[in-house]
Design a protein around this motif. Structure first.
Motif, PDB file in Angstrom:
ATOM      1  N   GLN A 129     -14.040   9.134   4.758  1.00  0.00           N
ATOM      2  CA  GLN A 129     -14.603   7.840   5.154  1.00  0.00           C
ATOM      3  C   GLN A 129     -16.123   7.914   5.024  1.00  0.00           C
ATOM      4  O   GLN A 129     -16.716   8.988   5.175  1.00  0.00           O
ATOM      5  CB  GLN A 129     -14.221   7.505   6.600  1.00  0.00           C
ATOM      6  CG  GLN A 129     -12.726   7.364   6.836  1.00  0.00           C
ATOM      7  CD  GLN A 129     -12.128   6.177   6.114  1.00  0.00           C
ATOM      8  OE1 GLN A 129     -12.773   5.133   5.986  1.00  0.00           O
ATOM      9  NE2 GLN A 129     -10.898   6.318   5.630  1.00  0.00           N
ATOM     10  N   ARG A 189       1.186   9.622  -5.450  1.00  0.00           N
ATOM     11  CA  ARG A 189       1.511  11.012  -5.106  1.00  0.00           C
ATOM     12  C   ARG A 189       2.549  11.587  -6.061  1.00  0.00           C
ATOM     13  O   ARG A 189       2.513  12.774  -6.400  1.00  0.00           O
ATOM     14  CB  ARG A 189       1.974  11.097  -3.654  1.00  0.00           C
ATOM     15  CG  ARG A 189       0.832  10.921  -2.661  1.00  0.00           C
ATOM     16  CD  ARG A 189       1.184  11.503  -1.307  1.00  0.00           C
ATOM     17  NE  ARG A 189       0.004  11.576  -0.467  1.00  0.00           N
ATOM     18  CZ  ARG A 189      -0.332  10.668   0.451  1.00  0.00           C
ATOM     19  NH1 ARG A 189       0.449   9.617   0.629  1.00  0.00           N
ATOM     20  NH2 ARG A 189      -1.418  10.800   1.186  1.00  0.00           N
ATOM     21  N   GLU A 209       0.658  12.550  -9.091  1.00  0.00           N
ATOM     22  CA  GLU A 209      -0.136  13.753  -8.871  1.00  0.00           C
ATOM     23  C   GLU A 209       0.736  15.001  -8.887  1.00  0.00           C
ATOM     24  O   GLU A 209       0.325  16.045  -9.425  1.00  0.00           O
ATOM     25  CB  GLU A 209      -0.892  13.642  -7.552  1.00  0.00           C
ATOM     26  CG  GLU A 209      -2.022  12.622  -7.596  1.00  0.00           C
ATOM     27  CD  GLU A 209      -2.692  12.420  -6.257  1.00  0.00           C
ATOM     28  OE1 GLU A 209      -3.695  11.703  -6.214  1.00  0.00           O
ATOM     29  OE2 GLU A 209      -2.207  12.969  -5.247  1.00  0.00           O
ATOM     30  N   ARG A 216       0.834  -1.211   0.000  1.00  0.00           N
ATOM     31  CA  ARG A 216       0.000   0.000   0.000  1.00  0.00           C
ATOM     32  C   ARG A 216       0.863   1.254   0.000  1.00  0.00           C
ATOM     33  O   ARG A 216       0.561   2.235  -0.696  1.00  0.00           O
ATOM     34  CB  ARG A 216      -0.938   0.005   1.216  1.00  0.00           C
ATOM     35  CG  ARG A 216      -2.120  -0.938   1.097  1.00  0.00           C
ATOM     36  CD  ARG A 216      -3.176  -0.626   2.140  1.00  0.00           C
ATOM     37  NE  ARG A 216      -2.675  -0.773   3.498  1.00  0.00           N
ATOM     38  CZ  ARG A 216      -2.719  -1.918   4.188  1.00  0.00           C
ATOM     39  NH1 ARG A 216      -3.243  -3.005   3.626  1.00  0.00           N
ATOM     40  NH2 ARG A 216      -2.270  -1.979   5.425  1.00  0.00           N
ATOM     41  N   GLU A 223     -14.535  13.387  -7.542  1.00  0.00           N
ATOM     42  CA  GLU A 223     -13.609  12.513  -8.262  1.00  0.00           C
ATOM     43  C   GLU A 223     -13.565  12.882  -9.750  1.00  0.00           C
ATOM     44  O   GLU A 223     -12.484  12.936 -10.350  1.00  0.00           O
ATOM     45  CB  GLU A 223     -14.033  11.052  -8.096  1.00  0.00           C
ATOM     46  CG  GLU A 223     -13.839  10.512  -6.690  1.00  0.00           C
ATOM     47  CD  GLU A 223     -14.465   9.150  -6.494  1.00  0.00           C
ATOM     48  OE1 GLU A 223     -14.030   8.420  -5.583  1.00  0.00           O
ATOM     49  OE2 GLU A 223     -15.416   8.813  -7.243  1.00  0.00           O
ATOM     50  N   ARG A 262      -8.897  10.803  -0.427  1.00  0.00           N
ATOM     51  CA  ARG A 262      -8.232   9.694   0.264  1.00  0.00           C
ATOM     52  C   ARG A 262      -8.542   9.707   1.760  1.00  0.00           C
ATOM     53  O   ARG A 262      -8.642   8.659   2.395  1.00  0.00           O
ATOM     54  CB  ARG A 262      -6.719   9.763   0.043  1.00  0.00           C
ATOM     55  CG  ARG A 262      -6.263   9.152  -1.270  1.00  0.00           C
ATOM     56  CD  ARG A 262      -4.751   9.001  -1.301  1.00  0.00           C
ATOM     57  NE  ARG A 262      -4.100  10.279  -1.435  1.00  0.00           N
ATOM     58  CZ  ARG A 262      -3.793  10.843  -2.605  1.00  0.00           C
ATOM     59  NH1 ARG A 262      -4.119  10.243  -3.733  1.00  0.00           N
ATOM     60  NH2 ARG A 262      -3.172  12.006  -2.656  1.00  0.00           N
ATOM     61  N   GLN A 279       0.780   4.157  -2.777  1.00  0.00           N
ATOM     62  CA  GLN A 279       0.484   5.539  -2.403  1.00  0.00           C
ATOM     63  C   GLN A 279       1.597   6.484  -2.823  1.00  0.00           C
ATOM     64  O   GLN A 279       1.335   7.596  -3.304  1.00  0.00           O
ATOM     65  CB  GLN A 279       0.257   5.620  -0.894  1.00  0.00           C
ATOM     66  CG  GLN A 279      -1.029   4.967  -0.424  1.00  0.00           C
ATOM     67  CD  GLN A 279      -1.109   4.849   1.080  1.00  0.00           C
ATOM     68  OE1 GLN A 279      -0.205   5.273   1.808  1.00  0.00           O
ATOM     69  NE2 GLN A 279      -2.179   4.242   1.577  1.00  0.00           N
ATOM     70  N   ALA A 313      -7.667  15.577  -4.320  1.00  0.00           N
ATOM     71  CA  ALA A 313      -7.321  14.155  -4.348  1.00  0.00           C
ATOM     72  C   ALA A 313      -6.984  13.647  -2.949  1.00  0.00           C
ATOM     73  O   ALA A 313      -7.361  12.535  -2.565  1.00  0.00           O
ATOM     74  CB  ALA A 313      -6.142  13.919  -5.297  1.00  0.00           C
ATOM     75  N   GLU A 314      -6.309  14.487  -2.161  1.00  0.00           N
ATOM     76  CA  GLU A 314      -5.962  14.081  -0.799  1.00  0.00           C
ATOM     77  C   GLU A 314      -7.197  14.010   0.088  1.00  0.00           C
ATOM     78  O   GLU A 314      -7.334  13.102   0.923  1.00  0.00           O
ATOM     79  CB  GLU A 314      -4.940  15.059  -0.212  1.00  0.00           C
ATOM     80  CG  GLU A 314      -4.322  14.590   1.093  1.00  0.00           C
ATOM     81  CD  GLU A 314      -3.580  13.275   0.947  1.00  0.00           C
ATOM     82  OE1 GLU A 314      -3.655  12.457   1.893  1.00  0.00           O
ATOM     83  OE2 GLU A 314      -2.936  13.047  -0.093  1.00  0.00           O
TER      84      GLU A 314
END
Length: 240
Positions: free
Chosen positions: A167, A145, A148, A137, A227, A164, A141, A160-161
């Motif tokens: 929730q 980044r 990006e 992961r 998104e 992420r 990630q 975008a952050e």
């Protein structure tokens, strides 16, 4: 840079996904070989280049993994929250610390000596596999980044952050929330921009209704549209 012992939280590793399923007796034996510490907000926990190899488990609070550019700009690589750990790389490859770690707020930590951590990884296949999943992961990630930084403007990196960080809101199906929204300077460090840019990027989506601030929380009122916004702008700049 000292740390002090604390009794403010239960001294147990039971809540950590990495160690889930370990028998109670084995978990107690692990805990007995660890140290337990409290760190104040702003306190440096690890220095980049340090040769220590302990692995840290965050029981309460949160810490920032940071590094610095040649010009001295602070770049946040990750934020580690309760139930998560840091420091595994140095324990595994025996190299100096690749980043510094600072407490974002008053935090409670469990410190596992490297020999204890490595013994656990070598003797428990389930823990080893979970550690591999965590490393995978982190690689994904990091790659994301890097992409990006190369293809997105600062505001889009912020969005975008936020995506992420969000929730699902259990009480409202389809609603997503960043709870709590980190300080603007923390998001700026992660997205390699300024606090002012982060604040401007977030604020400009309030009128459209895509984002809504309530107290310390930020609600993504339409995650799909956000998104699509990031992807559309990314594609636009890729063809310029």
């Amino acid at each position: 840079m000292g740390t002090t012992q604390t009794q403010s939280v239960e001294r147990t590793l039971r809540a950590f996904a990495l160690l889930e399923g370990i028998a109670e007796a084995e978990l107690k034996a692990l805990e007995a070989r660890c140290r337990w510490r409290s760190c104040d907000k702003g306190q440096t926990i690890l220095d980049k280049g340090a040769t220590s190899r302990d692995v840290f488990f965050v029981l309460k609070g949160s810490v920032a993994v940071v590094t610095f550019s040649p010009s001295g700009k602070e770049v946040t690589l990750a934020t580690v929250k309760p139930g998560e750990s840091f420091g595994e790389l140095a324990a595994i490859d025996e190299q100096p610390r690749s980043a510094s770690v600072t407490a974002i707020e008053k935090s409670e930590l469990c410190i596992m000596p490297p020999e204890v951590f490595l013994e656990l990884v070598r003797t428990n296949a389930v823990v080893s596999f979970r550690l591999l999943q965590r490393m995978a992961r982190l690689v994904r990630q990091s790659g994301l980044r890097i992409m990006e930084l190369s293809t997105l403007q600062a505001a889009q990196r912020v969005y975008a952050e936020l995506l992420r960080m969000a929730q699902p809101e259990a009480a409202v199906p389809g609603l997503w929330v960043v709870r709590p929204l980190p300080p603007m300077h923390e998001i700026a460090g992660i997205t390699s921009t300024t606090r002012e840019t982060v604040n401007r990027a977030v604020s400009q989506l309030y009128p459209s209704g895509l984002l809504k601030r309530k107290g310390r929380n930020l609600y993504l009122m339409d995650k799909t549209k956000l998104e699509e916004l990031v992807q559309t702008i990314q594609a636009h700049h890729a063809h310029k």
